[in-house]
Write a protein that holds these residues in place. Structure first.
Motif, short mmCIF file in Angstrom:
data_model
loop_
_atom_site.label_atom_id
_atom_site.label_comp_id
_atom_site.label_asym_id
_atom_site.label_seq_id
_atom_site.Cartn_x
_atom_site.Cartn_y
_atom_site.Cartn_z
N LYS A 282 -20.93 -22.72 24.52
CA LYS A 282 -20.62 -23.18 25.87
C LYS A 282 -19.17 -23.65 25.93
CE LYS A 282 -22.33 -26.26 29.50
NZ LYS A 282 -23.31 -27.32 29.85
N ARG A 283 -18.43 -23.10 26.86
CA ARG A 283 -17.03 -23.46 26.97
C ARG A 283 -16.91 -24.88 27.52
NH1 ARG A 283 -13.75 -18.66 29.77
NH2 ARG A 283 -12.04 -19.65 28.66
N PRO A 284 -15.99 -25.67 26.97
CA PRO A 284 -15.82 -27.05 27.43
C PRO A 284 -15.42 -27.10 28.90
CG PRO A 284 -14.68 -26.69 25.34
CD PRO A 284 -15.11 -25.35 25.83
N GLU A 285 -15.95 -28.06 29.61
CA GLU A 285 -15.59 -28.26 31.01
C GLU A 285 -14.41 -29.21 31.11
OE1 GLU A 285 -19.07 -28.51 33.92
OE2 GLU A 285 -20.00 -29.14 32.05
N PHE A 286 -13.46 -28.89 31.98
CA PHE A 286 -12.31 -29.77 32.18
C PHE A 286 -11.98 -29.83 33.66
CE2 PHE A 286 -10.62 -25.53 31.80
CZ PHE A 286 -9.54 -25.50 32.68
N MET B 129 -15.48 -34.78 29.45
CA MET B 129 -14.67 -33.90 30.28
C MET B 129 -13.24 -34.42 30.38
SD MET B 129 -17.23 -32.80 33.39
CE MET B 129 -15.92 -31.94 34.27
N LEU B 130 -13.06 -35.74 30.36
CA LEU B 130 -11.71 -36.30 30.36
C LEU B 130 -10.97 -35.91 29.08
CD1 LEU B 130 -12.51 -39.93 31.65
CD2 LEU B 130 -11.90 -37.90 32.99
N ARG B 131 -11.69 -35.91 27.97
CA ARG B 131 -11.11 -35.50 26.69
C ARG B 131 -10.72 -34.02 26.73
NH1 ARG B 131 -11.05 -36.46 21.10
NH2 ARG B 131 -11.95 -34.83 19.77
N LEU C 289 -9.32 -21.82 27.28
CA LEU C 289 -9.31 -22.55 28.54
C LEU C 289 -7.93 -22.50 29.20
CD1 LEU C 289 -11.42 -25.71 27.63
CD2 LEU C 289 -12.19 -23.52 28.52
N VAL C 290 -6.90 -22.52 28.36
CA VAL C 290 -5.54 -22.50 28.89
C VAL C 290 -5.31 -21.25 29.74
CG1 VAL C 290 -3.13 -22.14 28.21
CG2 VAL C 290 -4.47 -23.96 27.16
N ASN C 291 -5.90 -20.15 29.34
CA ASN C 291 -5.73 -18.90 30.08
C ASN C 291 -6.33 -18.97 31.49
OD1 ASN C 291 -4.49 -17.70 27.86
ND2 ASN C 291 -6.45 -16.98 27.03
N ASP C 292 -7.22 -19.95 31.70
CA ASP C 292 -7.83 -20.10 33.01
C ASP C 292 -6.98 -20.93 33.97
OD1 ASP C 292 -9.94 -18.64 32.12
OD2 ASP C 292 -11.23 -20.36 31.69
N LEU C 293 -5.97 -21.59 33.44
CA LEU C 293 -5.15 -22.46 34.27
C LEU C 293 -4.11 -21.63 35.03
CD1 LEU C 293 -4.52 -25.49 31.89
CD2 LEU C 293 -5.99 -25.40 33.88
#
Length: 380
Positions: free
Chosen positions: A178-182, A315-317, A360-364
Motif C-alpha cells: 500500500k502506497r503511503p498517503e500524504f 500521514m504528516l510523516r 510518490l514524488v512522481n505524483d506531485l
C-alpha cells in the motif's frame, strides 16, 4: 493463555529484566500435562532468545509484540485442545495444517487484517524454527515455496539463492504493498489554517517539518528546545525515544525552533504552573497534563478539525518525506544524496524503505515542496 509482566526479581546472570512478558496457560489439559497458571517454559525460552540474547531487539514494545503474537497462537491451540508439538513429518498430512487453520481463523473469525496476520505468523514461524533447534519438535507445521525477492534489502534477503529467488513459508499470505498517503500542498495549508489551538499547531508543524513519528512527538524531550543562535538554517536535535529506541538526529528549522522556545517559556510554563505537573516532555495538553502515548488524543484532535480529507500522524510523516525529497531533488545539490539524507532524518533502517517516496514524488505536480519549510512557517 495469559501474559504477565515480571517484577524486578526476574533476572538473568545477575541482570534484572522487570516488565518482561511471561506466558502462562489459562486452561488445564490433563492430556498434555498442563495446569492452568503453569508457566509456558518453551515460550519463555524463545522470548529470552529473541528479545534479550539477540542484539537486534532493543525496545520493550517489541517484547510485548512478540508476546502478543505467541499468546494469540497458543490461546488458539488451547481453545481447540490442539497439541502444538504434534507435527507430522509427512508434509501432506493434516497435522501440518495447524498454522494454516490458525491463519484462516485470524482473518475470517477474528477479523485481523492480512498484514497483521502475516506479522503474527512470522513470529510463530520463528518460534517453530527455534523449537526444531531445541528438539521440542522434529518438523515444521509449514512448507517452503519459491518466491521472487524484489530487492537484496527485502525481508527474504537472507534466503535468496539465484535469480532473486527466495523461499518463504507457504502459510504467509500475499499482500499488496500500500502506497503511503500524504497531503498535497493545498491540504497542508488548509490543515494549518484550520488549527486554532497553538499547541496542536506546533505539534503538527513539528511533524510536517521533521517527519517524526507520533510516539516521538509525544515523548519529545523538553531539554532539546534551545533558543537559536547564529545564522544556521536548522537546529540539530538528537532524539532517542524512537522506534526500536534507536538514537537519531533530526533537523528543526530555525523559525520553528524559535516558536517552540517561545511556547516553552510562555504557554507551556503557564500550563505547568497551573497544573503543577513536572514533565520532561515538550508538549502538554490544554489542562497541563502529559499526552498519553497509548491514547488516541492526538489522532482525535486531528479528526476533530472536521477537514474534508483524512489526516493522521503518520500521514504528516509521509507528507514531510515526500515533499522534502522532491525539494531536495529539485535543488540538485551535489553535497549529499537526497535519499541518504532523508533516510537519516526518517530513521529508516534500510534505504529500501525510503525509496518508497520516490514513487510518490512522481505524483506531485506542483512546486510547493521547493519552499516547503518557508511556506509552513508563513502560514503559522
Amino acid at each position: 493463555m495469559i501474559i504477565l509482566k515480571s517484577t524486578s526479581d526476574f533476572e538473568i546472570k545477575g541482570h534484572k529484566y522487570p516488565d518482561f512478558p511471561l506466558l502462562t496457560w489459562s486452561q488445564t489439559n490433563p492430556t498434555l500435562d498442563i495446569q492452568a497458571g503453569m508457566l509456558f517454559e518453551e515460550g519463555l525460552q524463545f522470548l529470552i532468545y529473541e528479545c534479550l540474547k539477540r542484539g537486534r531487539v532493543r525496545s520493550q514494545n517489541t517484547w510485548d509484540t512478540y508476546a502478543k503474537h505467541l499468546s494469540s497462537f497458543f490461546s488458539f491451540c488451547e481453545d481447540n485442545e490442539v497439541d502444538w508439538q504434534n507435527i507430522a513429518e509427512d508434509h501432506d498430512s493434516e497435522d501440518e495444517m495447524l498454522l494454516a487453520v490458525y491463519r484462516d481463523a485470524c482473518v475470517d473469525e477474528f477479523n485481523i487484517s492480512v498484514n497483521s496476520t502475516n506479522q503474527y505468523l512470522r513470529t510463530i514461524v520463528r518460534f517453530y524454527g527455534y523449537a526444531v533447534g531445541k528438539g521440542w519438535v522434529s518438523s515444521l507445521p509449514y512448507g517452503l515455496e519459491s518466491v521472487k525477492a524484489g530487492s537484496k534489502h527485502s525481508f527474504l534477503a537472507h534466503t535468496v539463492r539465484n535469480g532473486n529467488e527466495a523461499f518463504s513459508p507457504d502459510v504467509i499470505m500475499k499482500t499488496e504493498t500500500k502506497r503511503p498517503e500524504f497531503l498535497s500542498s493545498e491540504e497542508v495549508q488548509e490543515l494549518l489554517t484550520a488549527i486554532k489551538n497553538p499547541t496542536l499547531k506546533l505539534m503538527v508543524r513539528l511533524c510536517l517539518q521533521t517527519g517524526i513519528r507520533r510516539k516521538e512527538l509525544l515523548l519529545f524531550p523538553l531539554n532539546s528546545i534551545k533558543k537559536p543562535s547564529g545564522n544556521a538554517k536548522v537546529c540539530k536535535v538528537t532524539i532517542n525515544r524512537t522506534k526500536g529506541e534507536k538514537q537519531r538526529i533530526i533537523h528543526i528549522p530555525t523559525r520553528l525552533m524559535e516558536d517552540l522556545w517561545r511556547y516553552v517559556n510562555e504557554l507551556r510554563f503557564q500550563q505547568q504552573q497551573e497544573s503543577e505537573v513536572n514533565s520532561n516532555y515538550l508538549f502538554l495538553t490544554t489542562d497541563g497534563q502529559e499526552w498519553s502515548v497509548e491514547g488516541t488524543g492526538f489522532n482525535d484532535a486531528l479528526k476533530a478539525l472536521g477537514l474534508p480529507f483524512r489526516v493522521t500522524p503518520h500521514m504528516l510523516r509521509h507528507t514531510y518525506a515526500t515533499h522534502m525529497l522532491k525539494g531536495l531533488q529539485a535543488q540538485n545539490q551535489s553535497k549529499f544524496e537526497p535519499l541518504m539524507y532523508l533516510q537519516e532524518r526518517m530513521g529508516h533502517a534500510s534505504i529500501t524503505t525510503t525509496m518508497i517516496y520516490l514513487h510518490l514524488v512522481n505524483d506531485l505536480m506542483d512546486d510547493f515542496s521547493l519552499e516547503y519549510q518557508d511556506s509552513i512557517n508563513a502560514i503559522a
